[in-house]
Design a protein around this motif. Sequence first.
Motif, PDB file in Angstrom:
ATOM      1  N   GLY A 205       0.802  -1.222   0.000  1.00  0.00           N
ATOM      2  CA  GLY A 205       0.000   0.000   0.000  1.00  0.00           C
ATOM      3  C   GLY A 205       0.830   1.264   0.000  1.00  0.00           C
ATOM      4  O   GLY A 205       2.010   1.260  -0.344  1.00  0.00           O
ATOM      5  N   ARG A 206       0.197   2.347   0.410  1.00  0.00           N
ATOM      6  CA  ARG A 206       0.866   3.649   0.423  1.00  0.00           C
ATOM      7  C   ARG A 206       1.733   3.797   1.672  1.00  0.00           C
ATOM      8  O   ARG A 206       1.341   3.385   2.761  1.00  0.00           O
ATOM      9  CB  ARG A 206      -0.163   4.776   0.356  1.00  0.00           C
ATOM     10  CG  ARG A 206      -0.934   4.806  -0.965  1.00  0.00           C
ATOM     11  CD  ARG A 206      -1.804   6.053  -1.088  1.00  0.00           C
ATOM     12  NE  ARG A 206      -2.464   6.098  -2.387  1.00  0.00           N
ATOM     13  CZ  ARG A 206      -1.911   6.588  -3.495  1.00  0.00           C
ATOM     14  NH1 ARG A 206      -0.684   7.102  -3.427  1.00  0.00           N
ATOM     15  NH2 ARG A 206      -2.554   6.588  -4.631  1.00  0.00           N
ATOM     16  N   SER A 207       2.901   4.398   1.476  1.00  0.00           N
ATOM     17  CA  SER A 207       3.801   4.611   2.614  1.00  0.00           C
ATOM     18  C   SER A 207       4.631   5.862   2.369  1.00  0.00           C
ATOM     19  O   SER A 207       4.851   6.285   1.233  1.00  0.00           O
ATOM     20  CB  SER A 207       4.715   3.407   2.821  1.00  0.00           C
ATOM     21  OG  SER A 207       5.539   3.193   1.686  1.00  0.00           O
ATOM     22  N   THR A 208       5.090   6.448   3.470  1.00  0.00           N
ATOM     23  CA  THR A 208       5.920   7.652   3.433  1.00  0.00           C
ATOM     24  C   THR A 208       7.113   7.456   4.358  1.00  0.00           C
ATOM     25  O   THR A 208       6.971   6.923   5.460  1.00  0.00           O
ATOM     26  CB  THR A 208       5.123   8.886   3.899  1.00  0.00           C
ATOM     27  OG1 THR A 208       4.049   9.124   2.998  1.00  0.00           O
ATOM     28  CG2 THR A 208       6.011  10.126   3.943  1.00  0.00           C
ATOM     29  N   TYR A 231       7.413   1.384  -7.915  1.00  0.00           N
ATOM     30  CA  TYR A 231       6.247   1.801  -7.122  1.00  0.00           C
ATOM     31  C   TYR A 231       6.464   3.137  -6.415  1.00  0.00           C
ATOM     32  O   TYR A 231       5.623   3.564  -5.631  1.00  0.00           O
ATOM     33  CB  TYR A 231       5.837   0.721  -6.099  1.00  0.00           C
ATOM     34  CG  TYR A 231       5.736  -0.659  -6.694  1.00  0.00           C
ATOM     35  CD1 TYR A 231       5.038  -0.881  -7.885  1.00  0.00           C
ATOM     36  CD2 TYR A 231       6.350  -1.750  -6.071  1.00  0.00           C
ATOM     37  CE1 TYR A 231       4.953  -2.154  -8.433  1.00  0.00           C
ATOM     38  CE2 TYR A 231       6.261  -3.021  -6.619  1.00  0.00           C
ATOM     39  CZ  TYR A 231       5.566  -3.216  -7.807  1.00  0.00           C
ATOM     40  OH  TYR A 231       5.482  -4.473  -8.350  1.00  0.00           O
ATOM     41  N   GLU A 233       6.303   7.025  -5.894  1.00  0.00           N
ATOM     42  CA  GLU A 233       5.401   8.079  -6.327  1.00  0.00           C
ATOM     43  C   GLU A 233       6.154   9.391  -6.550  1.00  0.00           C
ATOM     44  O   GLU A 233       6.080   9.986  -7.611  1.00  0.00           O
ATOM     45  CB  GLU A 233       4.302   8.295  -5.281  1.00  0.00           C
ATOM     46  CG  GLU A 233       3.386   7.093  -5.081  1.00  0.00           C
ATOM     47  CD  GLU A 233       2.375   6.973  -6.209  1.00  0.00           C
ATOM     48  OE1 GLU A 233       1.477   7.823  -6.316  1.00  0.00           O
ATOM     49  OE2 GLU A 233       2.499   6.012  -6.992  1.00  0.00           O
ATOM     50  N   GLY A 257       3.399   0.053 -12.490  1.00  0.00           N
ATOM     51  CA  GLY A 257       4.058   0.753 -11.392  1.00  0.00           C
ATOM     52  C   GLY A 257       5.570   0.651 -11.406  1.00  0.00           C
ATOM     53  O   GLY A 257       6.232   1.118 -10.470  1.00  0.00           O
ATOM     54  N   ASP A 287       7.526   8.998  -1.147  1.00  0.00           N
ATOM     55  CA  ASP A 287       6.238   8.308  -1.052  1.00  0.00           C
ATOM     56  C   ASP A 287       6.183   7.174  -2.066  1.00  0.00           C
ATOM     57  O   ASP A 287       6.625   7.328  -3.213  1.00  0.00           O
ATOM     58  CB  ASP A 287       5.087   9.277  -1.316  1.00  0.00           C
ATOM     59  CG  ASP A 287       4.742  10.100  -0.085  1.00  0.00           C
ATOM     60  OD1 ASP A 287       5.682  10.515   0.628  1.00  0.00           O
ATOM     61  OD2 ASP A 287       3.545  10.341   0.153  1.00  0.00           O
ATOM     62  N   TYR A 288       5.611   6.042  -1.623  1.00  0.00           N
ATOM     63  CA  TYR A 288       5.467   4.857  -2.464  1.00  0.00           C
ATOM     64  C   TYR A 288       4.025   4.363  -2.422  1.00  0.00           C
ATOM     65  O   TYR A 288       3.279   4.653  -1.475  1.00  0.00           O
ATOM     66  CB  TYR A 288       6.383   3.728  -1.964  1.00  0.00           C
ATOM     67  CG  TYR A 288       7.818   3.829  -2.423  1.00  0.00           C
ATOM     68  CD1 TYR A 288       8.289   3.034  -3.457  1.00  0.00           C
ATOM     69  CD2 TYR A 288       8.709   4.707  -1.814  1.00  0.00           C
ATOM     70  CE1 TYR A 288       9.610   3.099  -3.883  1.00  0.00           C
ATOM     71  CE2 TYR A 288      10.032   4.791  -2.223  1.00  0.00           C
ATOM     72  CZ  TYR A 288      10.475   3.978  -3.263  1.00  0.00           C
ATOM     73  OH  TYR A 288      11.780   4.057  -3.679  1.00  0.00           O
ATOM     74  N   ASP A 289       3.668   3.591  -3.437  1.00  0.00           N
ATOM     75  CA  ASP A 289       2.386   2.895  -3.463  1.00  0.00           C
ATOM     76  C   ASP A 289       2.644   1.489  -3.990  1.00  0.00           C
ATOM     77  O   ASP A 289       2.695   1.259  -5.197  1.00  0.00           O
ATOM     78  CB  ASP A 289       1.381   3.641  -4.355  1.00  0.00           C
ATOM     79  CG  ASP A 289      -0.027   3.041  -4.265  1.00  0.00           C
ATOM     80  OD1 ASP A 289      -0.220   2.105  -3.450  1.00  0.00           O
ATOM     81  OD2 ASP A 289      -0.920   3.511  -4.991  1.00  0.00           O
ATOM     82  N   ASN A 290       2.820   0.549  -3.073  1.00  0.00           N
ATOM     83  CA  ASN A 290       3.193  -0.822  -3.404  1.00  0.00           C
ATOM     84  C   ASN A 290       1.927  -1.676  -3.563  1.00  0.00           C
ATOM     85  O   ASN A 290       1.214  -1.929  -2.584  1.00  0.00           O
ATOM     86  CB  ASN A 290       4.088  -1.379  -2.295  1.00  0.00           C
ATOM     87  CG  ASN A 290       4.417  -2.847  -2.489  1.00  0.00           C
ATOM     88  OD1 ASN A 290       4.234  -3.404  -3.561  1.00  0.00           O
ATOM     89  ND2 ASN A 290       4.903  -3.475  -1.424  1.00  0.00           N
ATOM     90  N   PRO A 291       1.630  -2.169  -4.773  1.00  0.00           N
ATOM     91  CA  PRO A 291       0.413  -2.965  -4.984  1.00  0.00           C
ATOM     92  C   PRO A 291       0.551  -4.416  -4.521  1.00  0.00           C
ATOM     93  O   PRO A 291      -0.454  -5.142  -4.505  1.00  0.00           O
ATOM     94  CB  PRO A 291       0.227  -2.894  -6.500  1.00  0.00           C
ATOM     95  CG  PRO A 291       1.624  -2.785  -7.031  1.00  0.00           C
ATOM     96  CD  PRO A 291       2.374  -1.952  -6.025  1.00  0.00           C
TER      97      PRO A 291
END
Length: 345
Positions: A205-208, A231, A233, A257, A287-291
């Motif tokens: 999911g999203r992480s910072t 992934y 962002e 991604g 920031d990342y968005d790992n599916p």
Amino acid sequence: MLTASSCLMVLPLLTAAPQADTAALRVEVDSSRREVVVTAGPFRIAHMPQGMDHGQMHQMEGTTSPLLRFEWPIEAWFRGFELEVSDANGKQLDQRLVHHMNVMNFDRRQLLYPAVERMVAAGSETGTVIVPKSIGMPMRPGYRLGMYVAWNNTGDADIEGAYLRVRLKWSPKNLSPRPLDVLPLYMDVSFLEIGETDSYDLPPGRSTKSYEFTLPVGGRMLAAGGHMHDYGEFVQLEDATTGKVIVRLVAQKDAEGRLLKVPTKYFGITGDGIRLREGRRYRVRADYDNPESETIPDGAMGLMAAAFVPDDYSKWPVLDPNDPNILKDIAALEKIGKPAAEHKH
């Protein structure tokens, strides 16, 4: 091809790394193109087995070169670089085989961290980087440099006999008007302590992730680039007090991604650049968005490197070769690409 006015210096280098036990490094000064050309190889580039992530891949032998040392040969201003990868027959290979590449200057210190200067920090997404002739990083003959490369072979087989060529572009010492001196400002979201890896686990999911610092000397940022993994962002610099975004570098990705590019932005082409103030608190953030449904070990990085003009060069920290942190940093760099058995003190 070198011209008659060019000089040539060859520095053989043997390493203990299994993938590069015959690797040599050659340095050529091409005066006609104003490039210091560093060629290293041959390398065996191990492929990434199916189902393995990049964090696991870079624990394998044959995926990261050892530290390759050389000297900068001329007085000049460094102003950019270009990467080339070729096979044993000289055929050009995909530059995306280079996951990331670093060039260190062992005679100059970083501003934020008690570590040697990261003169070049490039990834597969970086591409060619060159700044205007009006600015440049001052370089002197005999500066002790080193580089290493982490490979990214997602093909089905190892690549034997590969060569990496790094073209370090420069402006001559007699250039008029004289270029403005810039120094690299290196910012890392995962700085823990000297000698530790700057990659970190990427959760689903999203992480910072972020790192805050107080700027020791004010100045102007004239350009900035970044490095991330799949992934990613964006990576950005913020004012930690107000939360204001100063620079945001948005990653370009494919439909799945996978990282394609992190742009380089130039702020000093038509203006004075971006003002950063001494004693002010700043934050670098990624920031990342790992599916994926599971955490990817060592699956993320978040770096920003800027061309920085200090207000007062005398406030830039001088490298102390006896500083325990500097010695620890160099020792960690010397371990890169070597078997785990050689990492013992």
